[in-house]
Design an enzyme around this catalytic site. Structure first.
Site, mmCIF file in Angstrom:
data_model
loop_
_atom_site.group_PDB
_atom_site.id
_atom_site.type_symbol
_atom_site.label_atom_id
_atom_site.label_comp_id
_atom_site.label_asym_id
_atom_site.label_seq_id
_atom_site.Cartn_x
_atom_site.Cartn_y
_atom_site.Cartn_z
ATOM 1 N N GLY A 45 215.242 79.766 68.403
ATOM 2 C CA GLY A 45 216.444 79.339 69.117
ATOM 3 C C GLY A 45 217.393 80.447 69.521
ATOM 4 N N ASP A 103 223.674 75.049 60.791
ATOM 5 C CA ASP A 103 223.782 73.593 60.622
ATOM 6 C C ASP A 103 223.950 73.289 59.131
ATOM 7 O OD1 ASP A 103 223.397 70.840 60.684
ATOM 8 O OD2 ASP A 103 221.922 70.931 62.279
#
Ligand code: PRP
Length: 175
Positions: A45, A103
């Site tokens: 990512g 996260d």
């Protein structure tokens, strides 16, 4: 905008992203003045954040790319897999991880522990997105672009089941 079976709406524009990454880079340029940090981009990512952030870095510095995996489908599974692809000696280096998103924080926590075991002099994190309400571990995130609520987001490197990484803006799941 539809990706696979889900509808998404625009959340953060590419212009806001550019400005924000530049301001993160400016802080790093000041904080690490006279040092030679090693940036470590955590794939997949972060490759777009890494490309844009690293070009704003004015320091004598290197970048390396490593891979781990923690997500399945839309849920964070929590089981961070093994680190692969690290070729540089870490001993005595000032390391800055580059992430697209923090996260649960498990990926960065695990990576930080591994790099400290390898003898890094310092380890910090630069992430575009940070979900403080989702963080489930004890973690210090020194550089972040946007603090966001626990939304599912895609674009600018972030995917939904493999798609959406090439979007220039960041999108959230349509409520
Ligand atoms: C994403 C992201 C971070 C990690 C953050 O990667 O790029 O590395 O999840 O989650 P955490 O804070 O809960 O650990 P992912 O595992 O989805 O792989 P990808 O980068 O290949 O999409």
């Amino acid at each position: 905008m539809k990706i696979h079976d889900k509808e998404f709406i625009k959340y953060i524009s590419s212009d806001e992203i550019s400005i924000t990454l530049k301001s993160i880079a400016d802080k790093i340029n000041v904080d690490y003045e006279g040092k030679n940090p090693l940036f470590v981009s955590i794939l997949n990512g972060s490759f777009i954040v890494a490309a844009d952030l690293f070009r704003e870095i004015k320091l004598e510095s290197e970048i390396s790319f490593v891979k781990v995996s923690s997500y399945h489908d839309m849920e964070s599974s929590g089981d961070v897999k093994k680190l692969i692809g690290l070729n540089e000696p870490i001993f005595n280096r000032d390391v800055i991880f580059i992430e697209d998103i923090v996260d649960s924080g498990r990926t960065i926590k695990k990576m930080t522990e591994e790099f400290k075991e390898l003898g890094a002099k310092s380890v910090e994190v630069a992430t575009l997105l940070y979900k403080p309400e989702s963080v489930a571990v004890d973690l210090h995130v020194k550089y972040f672009g946007f603090e966001i609520p626990p939304l599912f987001v895609v674009g600018y490197g972030l995917d939904y089941n493999g798609l959406g990484r090439n979007l220039k803006d960041i999108y959230q799941l349509k409520p």
